[in-house]
Design a protein around this motif. Structure first.
Motif, PDB file in Angstrom:
ATOM      1  N   CYS A 121       0.837  -1.207   0.000  1.00 14.83           N
ATOM      2  CA  CYS A 121       0.000   0.000   0.000  1.00 14.83           C
ATOM      3  C   CYS A 121       0.869   1.253   0.000  1.00 14.83           C
ATOM      4  N   LYS A 122       1.970   1.221   0.740  1.00 13.91           N
ATOM      5  CA  LYS A 122       2.883   2.370   0.752  1.00 13.91           C
ATOM      6  C   LYS A 122       3.453   2.615  -0.642  1.00 13.91           C
ATOM      7  N   ILE A 123       3.855   1.552  -1.315  1.00 14.82           N
ATOM      8  CA  ILE A 123       4.402   1.699  -2.663  1.00 14.82           C
ATOM      9  C   ILE A 123       3.328   2.219  -3.606  1.00 14.82           C
ATOM     10  N   ALA A 124       2.103   1.698  -3.470  1.00 16.04           N
ATOM     11  CA  ALA A 124       0.999   2.164  -4.318  1.00 16.04           C
ATOM     12  C   ALA A 124       0.711   3.640  -4.074  1.00 16.04           C
ATOM     13  N   ASN A 125       0.753   4.064  -2.825  1.00 14.77           N
ATOM     14  CA  ASN A 125       0.513   5.480  -2.518  1.00 14.77           C
ATOM     15  C   ASN A 125       1.559   6.374  -3.163  1.00 14.77           C
ATOM     16  N   THR A 126       2.791   5.884  -3.208  1.00 13.87           N
ATOM     17  CA  THR A 126       3.884   6.674  -3.771  1.00 13.87           C
ATOM     18  C   THR A 126       3.876   6.662  -5.293  1.00 13.87           C
ATOM     19  N   CYS A 127       3.576   5.519  -5.880  1.00 13.58           N
ATOM     20  CA  CYS A 127       3.757   5.353  -7.330  1.00 13.58           C
ATOM     21  C   CYS A 127       2.487   5.504  -8.157  1.00 13.58           C
ATOM     22  N   CYS A 128       1.345   5.096  -7.612  1.00 13.68           N
ATOM     23  CA  CYS A 128       0.153   5.002  -8.476  1.00 13.68           C
ATOM     24  C   CYS A 128      -1.125   5.421  -7.766  1.00 13.68           C
ATOM     25  N   GLN A 129      -1.023   6.440  -6.934  1.00 17.87           N
ATOM     26  CA  GLN A 129      -2.195   7.015  -6.270  1.00 17.87           C
ATOM     27  C   GLN A 129      -3.018   5.965  -5.509  1.00 17.87           C
ATOM     28  N   VAL A 147     -12.074 -18.697  11.354  1.00 15.58           N
ATOM     29  CA  VAL A 147     -10.964 -18.655  12.311  1.00 15.58           C
ATOM     30  C   VAL A 147      -9.836 -19.587  11.895  1.00 15.58           C
ATOM     31  N   SER A 148      -9.904 -20.134  10.690  1.00 11.36           N
ATOM     32  CA  SER A 148      -8.826 -20.976  10.181  1.00 11.36           C
ATOM     33  C   SER A 148      -7.619 -20.121   9.835  1.00 11.36           C
ATOM     34  N   ALA A 149      -6.490 -20.776   9.585  1.00 10.19           N
ATOM     35  CA  ALA A 149      -5.286 -20.033   9.177  1.00 10.19           C
ATOM     36  C   ALA A 149      -5.561 -19.241   7.905  1.00 10.19           C
ATOM     37  N   PHE A 150      -6.299 -19.844   6.980  1.00  4.90           N
ATOM     38  CA  PHE A 150      -6.651 -19.165   5.736  1.00  4.90           C
ATOM     39  C   PHE A 150      -7.570 -17.976   6.007  1.00  4.90           C
ATOM     40  N   GLY A 151      -8.617 -18.192   6.800  1.00  2.80           N
ATOM     41  CA  GLY A 151      -9.570 -17.120   7.095  1.00  2.80           C
ATOM     42  C   GLY A 151      -8.919 -15.943   7.804  1.00  2.80           C
ATOM     43  N   ARG A 152      -8.054 -16.226   8.767  1.00  6.50           N
ATOM     44  CA  ARG A 152      -7.386 -15.149   9.499  1.00  6.50           C
ATOM     45  C   ARG A 152      -6.420 -14.384   8.604  1.00  6.50           C
ATOM     46  N   SER A 153      -5.775 -15.103   7.685  1.00  7.06           N
ATOM     47  CA  SER A 153      -4.824 -14.449   6.782  1.00  7.06           C
ATOM     48  C   SER A 153      -5.548 -13.514   5.823  1.00  7.06           C
ATOM     49  N   VAL A 154      -6.652 -13.985   5.260  1.00 10.22           N
ATOM     50  CA  VAL A 154      -7.440 -13.150   4.352  1.00 10.22           C
ATOM     51  C   VAL A 154      -7.952 -11.914   5.084  1.00 10.22           C
ATOM     52  N   ALA A 155      -8.431 -12.118   6.317  1.00  7.67           N
ATOM     53  CA  ALA A 155      -8.946 -10.996   7.103  1.00  7.67           C
ATOM     54  C   ALA A 155      -7.859  -9.958   7.360  1.00  7.67           C
ATOM     55  N   SER A 156      -6.640 -10.424   7.661  1.00  5.22           N
ATOM     56  CA  SER A 156      -5.532  -9.500   7.907  1.00  5.22           C
ATOM     57  C   SER A 156      -5.203  -8.700   6.659  1.00  5.22           C
ATOM     58  N   HIS A 157      -5.216  -9.370   5.537  1.00  4.78           N
ATOM     59  CA  HIS A 157      -4.926  -8.728   4.250  1.00  4.78           C
ATOM     60  C   HIS A 157      -5.975  -7.660   3.927  1.00  4.78           C
ATOM     61  N   LEU A 158      -7.253  -8.032   4.049  1.00  8.01           N
ATOM     62  CA  LEU A 158      -8.336  -7.107   3.709  1.00  8.01           C
ATOM     63  C   LEU A 158      -8.426  -5.952   4.702  1.00  8.01           C
ATOM     64  N   ARG A 159      -8.097  -6.233   5.954  1.00  3.40           N
ATOM     65  CA  ARG A 159      -8.151  -5.185   6.968  1.00  3.40           C
ATOM     66  C   ARG A 159      -7.237  -4.015   6.590  1.00  3.40           C
ATOM     67  N   VAL A 160      -6.077  -4.341   6.043  1.00  5.45           N
ATOM     68  CA  VAL A 160      -5.146  -3.285   5.632  1.00  5.45           C
ATOM     69  C   VAL A 160      -5.669  -2.575   4.381  1.00  5.45           C
ATOM     70  N   LEU A 161      -6.198  -3.347   3.428  1.00  6.43           N
ATOM     71  CA  LEU A 161      -6.671  -2.748   2.184  1.00  6.43           C
ATOM     72  C   LEU A 161      -7.821  -1.775   2.419  1.00  6.43           C
ATOM     73  N   PHE A 162      -8.681  -2.069   3.404  1.00 10.45           N
ATOM     74  CA  PHE A 162      -9.834  -1.211   3.672  1.00 10.45           C
ATOM     75  C   PHE A 162      -9.514  -0.090   4.656  1.00 10.45           C
ATOM     76  N   ARG A 163      -8.334  -0.151   5.244  1.00 12.33           N
ATOM     77  CA  ARG A 163      -7.935   0.879   6.200  1.00 12.33           C
ATOM     78  C   ARG A 163      -7.453   2.118   5.456  1.00 12.33           C
TER      79      ARG A 163
END
Length: 228
Positions: A121-129, A147-163
């Motif tokens: 996200c930092k790189i995207a903010n700098t390079c491509c708005q 609450v699986s490893a997959f579910g928690r990983s996806v949630a962590s990923h999306l949490r940053v994208l929507f932040r």
């Protein structure tokens, strides 16, 4: 390029080697060259960064090694490329609990995926708005649902994208942080090696003392027999 024996001859690649020795990192020039030959990208190399990791060392420390590879090699190359759009093939099968890896386990956790998403996200903010498109690619430890490893990983990923995040990429700061971590690792490794050497030296001294004591006892026993 076909080789004389019917196999594949490694294609040349201009990909620079990693700037540090990271345990468990393997180079794969054939895959890099093949991907580069299929690419339509133009401009300064490298166009393709391919890093193989064997998942060595303590499992609890492998996620940190995974981050160092991204920070030291892959992320700087993405930032230098100055993309107009970042496309993420979001795979989560490198998670420590995902058995699809087989004997290779990179030890990645949800926090590591969250960290990587923040960096992109930092790189995207700098390079491509801030333009990022993420497409789910993989992850097979689904037992437990959300609450699986997959579910928690996806949630962590999306949490940053929507932040909301307007922080940009600072190559100099990232390099300093990597250098500091590598310095700490070197010092820790040197301390471990010194402690190991000291322990071995102490063991050798104990063996020598025991040998001397045994020889003295044997000599005393022999002398006592002659006196009798």
């Amino acid at each position: 390029t076909p080789a004389a024996g019917g196999g594949e001859e490694p294609l040349p690649t201009d990909e620079p080697p990693a700037e540090w020795q990271e345990e468990g990192v393997v180079e794969d020039p054939v895959s890099v060259a093949a991907a580069k030959s299929d690419s339509t990208a133009q401009g300064k190399l490298p166009w393709v960064i391919d890093v193989g990791m064997e998942g060595t060392g303590k499992k609890a420390e492998r996620g940190a090694a995974w981050r160092r590879v991204w920070r030291g090699k892959t992320l700087p190359a993405i930032a230098a490329f100055k993309p107009d759009l970042i496309l993420i093939s979001a795979g989560f099968d490198a998670h420590a609990k995902d058995e699809i890896q087989g004997p290779v386990n990179l030890g990645v956790k949800e926090a590591d995926y969250e960290w990587l998403t923040e960096q992109l996200c930092k790189i995207a903010n700098t390079c491509c708005q801030g333009r990022i498109i993420s497409v789910l690619e993989g992850g097979y430890r689904i037992q437990g649902g959300v609450v699986s490893a997959f579910g928690r990983s996806v949630a962590s990923h999306l949490r940053v994208l929507f932040r909301e995040n307007h922080e940009g990429w600072n190559a100099e700061q990232e390099h300093k942080e990597l250098e500091q971590e590598l310095r700490q690792r070197r010092l820790a490794k040197e301390a471990q090696e010194a402690a190991r050497a000291a322990a071995m030296d102490a063991a050798r001294q104990r063996e020598q003392q025991m040998a001397i004591l045994a020889a003295q006892q044997q000599a005393a026993a022999g002398g006592g027999g002659e006196g009798g």
